[in-house]
Scaffold this motif. Structure first.
Motif, PDB file in Angstrom:
ATOM      1  N   ALA A   1      42.372  51.716  -0.284  1.00  0.00           N
ATOM      2  CA  ALA A   1      41.861  50.407  -0.712  1.00  0.00           C
ATOM      3  C   ALA A   1      40.910  49.811   0.329  1.00  0.00           C
ATOM      4  O   ALA A   1      39.861  49.258  -0.021  1.00  0.00           O
ATOM      5  CB  ALA A   1      43.017  49.451  -0.977  1.00  0.00           C
ATOM      6  N   SER A   2      41.264  49.914   1.599  1.00  0.00           N
ATOM      7  CA  SER A   2      40.390  49.347   2.637  1.00  0.00           C
ATOM      8  C   SER A   2      39.114  50.173   2.775  1.00  0.00           C
ATOM      9  O   SER A   2      38.031  49.622   3.002  1.00  0.00           O
ATOM     10  CB  SER A   2      41.119  49.223   3.970  1.00  0.00           C
ATOM     11  OG  SER A   2      41.591  50.466   4.423  1.00  0.00           O
ATOM     12  N   TRP A   3      39.198  51.486   2.621  1.00  0.00           N
ATOM     13  CA  TRP A   3      38.006  52.321   2.682  1.00  0.00           C
ATOM     14  C   TRP A   3      37.031  51.953   1.561  1.00  0.00           C
ATOM     15  O   TRP A   3      35.829  51.850   1.788  1.00  0.00           O
ATOM     16  CB  TRP A   3      38.342  53.812   2.620  1.00  0.00           C
ATOM     17  CG  TRP A   3      37.149  54.641   2.241  1.00  0.00           C
ATOM     18  CD1 TRP A   3      36.978  55.359   1.094  1.00  0.00           C
ATOM     19  CD2 TRP A   3      35.925  54.798   2.984  1.00  0.00           C
ATOM     20  NE1 TRP A   3      35.743  55.951   1.078  1.00  0.00           N
ATOM     21  CE2 TRP A   3      35.069  55.622   2.232  1.00  0.00           C
ATOM     22  CE3 TRP A   3      35.473  54.305   4.212  1.00  0.00           C
ATOM     23  CZ2 TRP A   3      33.798  55.983   2.657  1.00  0.00           C
ATOM     24  CZ3 TRP A   3      34.202  54.660   4.634  1.00  0.00           C
ATOM     25  CH2 TRP A   3      33.384  55.487   3.875  1.00  0.00           C
ATOM     26  N   ARG A   4      37.533  51.752   0.343  1.00  0.00           N
ATOM     27  CA  ARG A   4      36.637  51.399  -0.785  1.00  0.00           C
ATOM     28  C   ARG A   4      35.850  50.131  -0.474  1.00  0.00           C
ATOM     29  O   ARG A   4      34.661  50.035  -0.772  1.00  0.00           O
ATOM     30  CB  ARG A   4      37.431  51.236  -2.076  1.00  0.00           C
ATOM     31  CG  ARG A   4      37.825  52.544  -2.725  1.00  0.00           C
ATOM     32  CD  ARG A   4      38.326  52.367  -4.148  1.00  0.00           C
ATOM     33  NE  ARG A   4      39.393  51.397  -4.288  1.00  0.00           N
ATOM     34  CZ  ARG A   4      40.688  51.686  -4.266  1.00  0.00           C
ATOM     35  NH1 ARG A   4      41.085  52.938  -4.116  1.00  0.00           N
ATOM     36  NH2 ARG A   4      41.590  50.741  -4.397  1.00  0.00           N
ATOM     37  N   LEU A   5      36.493  49.158   0.135  1.00  0.00           N
ATOM     38  CA  LEU A   5      35.794  47.922   0.487  1.00  0.00           C
ATOM     39  C   LEU A   5      34.845  48.138   1.661  1.00  0.00           C
ATOM     40  O   LEU A   5      33.715  47.645   1.656  1.00  0.00           O
ATOM     41  CB  LEU A   5      36.798  46.807   0.793  1.00  0.00           C
ATOM     42  CG  LEU A   5      37.642  46.361  -0.390  1.00  0.00           C
ATOM     43  CD1 LEU A   5      38.658  45.317   0.053  1.00  0.00           C
ATOM     44  CD2 LEU A   5      36.792  45.843  -1.528  1.00  0.00           C
ATOM     45  N   PHE A   6      35.301  48.883   2.660  1.00  0.00           N
ATOM     46  CA  PHE A   6      34.434  49.122   3.813  1.00  0.00           C
ATOM     47  C   PHE A   6      33.192  49.930   3.409  1.00  0.00           C
ATOM     48  O   PHE A   6      32.110  49.711   3.973  1.00  0.00           O
ATOM     49  CB  PHE A   6      35.162  49.827   4.951  1.00  0.00           C
ATOM     50  CG  PHE A   6      34.305  49.927   6.177  1.00  0.00           C
ATOM     51  CD1 PHE A   6      34.208  48.856   7.046  1.00  0.00           C
ATOM     52  CD2 PHE A   6      33.552  51.057   6.430  1.00  0.00           C
ATOM     53  CE1 PHE A   6      33.381  48.921   8.163  1.00  0.00           C
ATOM     54  CE2 PHE A   6      32.728  51.133   7.544  1.00  0.00           C
ATOM     55  CZ  PHE A   6      32.645  50.062   8.415  1.00  0.00           C
ATOM     56  N   ALA A   7      33.327  50.834   2.461  1.00  0.00           N
ATOM     57  CA  ALA A   7      32.171  51.615   1.998  1.00  0.00           C
ATOM     58  C   ALA A   7      31.068  50.688   1.496  1.00  0.00           C
ATOM     59  O   ALA A   7      29.878  50.959   1.705  1.00  0.00           O
ATOM     60  CB  ALA A   7      32.598  52.604   0.910  1.00  0.00           C
ATOM     61  N   ARG A   8      31.442  49.588   0.895  1.00  0.00           N
ATOM     62  CA  ARG A   8      30.445  48.599   0.445  1.00  0.00           C
ATOM     63  C   ARG A   8      29.781  47.908   1.631  1.00  0.00           C
ATOM     64  O   ARG A   8      28.573  47.654   1.628  1.00  0.00           O
ATOM     65  CB  ARG A   8      31.097  47.605  -0.496  1.00  0.00           C
ATOM     66  CG  ARG A   8      31.469  48.272  -1.814  1.00  0.00           C
ATOM     67  CD  ARG A   8      32.339  47.455  -2.712  1.00  0.00           C
ATOM     68  NE  ARG A   8      31.915  46.080  -2.913  1.00  0.00           N
ATOM     69  CZ  ARG A   8      32.691  45.152  -3.463  1.00  0.00           C
ATOM     70  NH1 ARG A   8      33.914  45.459  -3.861  1.00  0.00           N
ATOM     71  NH2 ARG A   8      32.256  43.924  -3.613  1.00  0.00           N
ATOM     72  N   THR A   9      30.565  47.615   2.661  1.00  0.00           N
ATOM     73  CA  THR A   9      29.994  47.031   3.882  1.00  0.00           C
ATOM     74  C   THR A   9      29.068  48.042   4.547  1.00  0.00           C
ATOM     75  O   THR A   9      27.960  47.691   4.980  1.00  0.00           O
ATOM     76  CB  THR A   9      31.121  46.613   4.850  1.00  0.00           C
ATOM     77  OG1 THR A   9      31.887  45.580   4.231  1.00  0.00           O
ATOM     78  CG2 THR A   9      30.574  46.124   6.172  1.00  0.00           C
ATOM     79  N   ASN A  10      29.501  49.283   4.615  1.00  0.00           N
ATOM     80  CA  ASN A  10      28.678  50.338   5.197  1.00  0.00           C
ATOM     81  C   ASN A  10      27.339  50.438   4.479  1.00  0.00           C
ATOM     82  O   ASN A  10      26.289  50.537   5.116  1.00  0.00           O
ATOM     83  CB  ASN A  10      29.427  51.676   5.131  1.00  0.00           C
ATOM     84  CG  ASN A  10      28.624  52.802   5.729  1.00  0.00           C
ATOM     85  OD1 ASN A  10      28.257  52.760   6.890  1.00  0.00           O
ATOM     86  ND2 ASN A  10      28.349  53.814   4.925  1.00  0.00           N
TER      87      ASN A  10
END
Length: 141
Positions: free
Chosen positions: A21-30
């Motif tokens: 879940a945190s990776w999916r959100l961080f991918a958007r930040t990336n």
């Protein structure tokens, strides 16, 4: 042996599946900031010490790293809603009838409520404990 009267659960990684879940959100930040942290493995390396220090080290531009961190934290606050770890909902329901349950997390109270409300678990938890200093909020989670 005395019966268990209370159980304290850590939210991330114990009750819910945090990593995906945190990776999916961080991918958007990336993507928004072009950070070059393009895989889950690279993201999880940031978490080995302190994500925010790791992000500053990776970016070398502290202002850009701080903007990216702020973006990610905003996404967490608004959208973070991971799935329960398989089997944990059964554990929570089984314990709830026999003892008081509490949850501890560094997430905001609003985020904890959102996660626990999805499965009607909120009413099963007596308290939320959050923050670095252990700010305790009593009453129904």
């Amino acid at each position: 042996m005395k019966p268990v009267r209370a159980v304290l659960f850590d939210l991330d990684g114990t009750l819910v599946q945090t990593r995906e879940a945190s990776w999916r959100l961080f991918a958007r930040t990336n993507e928004a900031f072009g950070l070059g942290i393009d895989t889950q493995v690279d993201f999880f390396r940031l978490l080995e010490d302190n994500m925010f220090h790791g992000l500053r080290k990776h970016c070398r531009d502290h202002a850009r790293a701080d903007e990216a961190a702020s973006h990610f934290l905003d996404l967490l606050q608004r959208e973070y809603n991971p799935e329960f770890v398989p089997g944990m909902s059964d554990v929570v329901k089984a314990l709830a009838g026999n003892c008081s349950l509490a949850v501890i997390s560094s997430n905001s109270v609003a985020t904890i409520r959102r996660i626990l409300s999805r499965g009607e678990y909120r009413a099963l938890f007596f308290a939320r404990v959050r923050g670095r200093c252990g700010n305790r909020t009593s009453g129904p989670a």
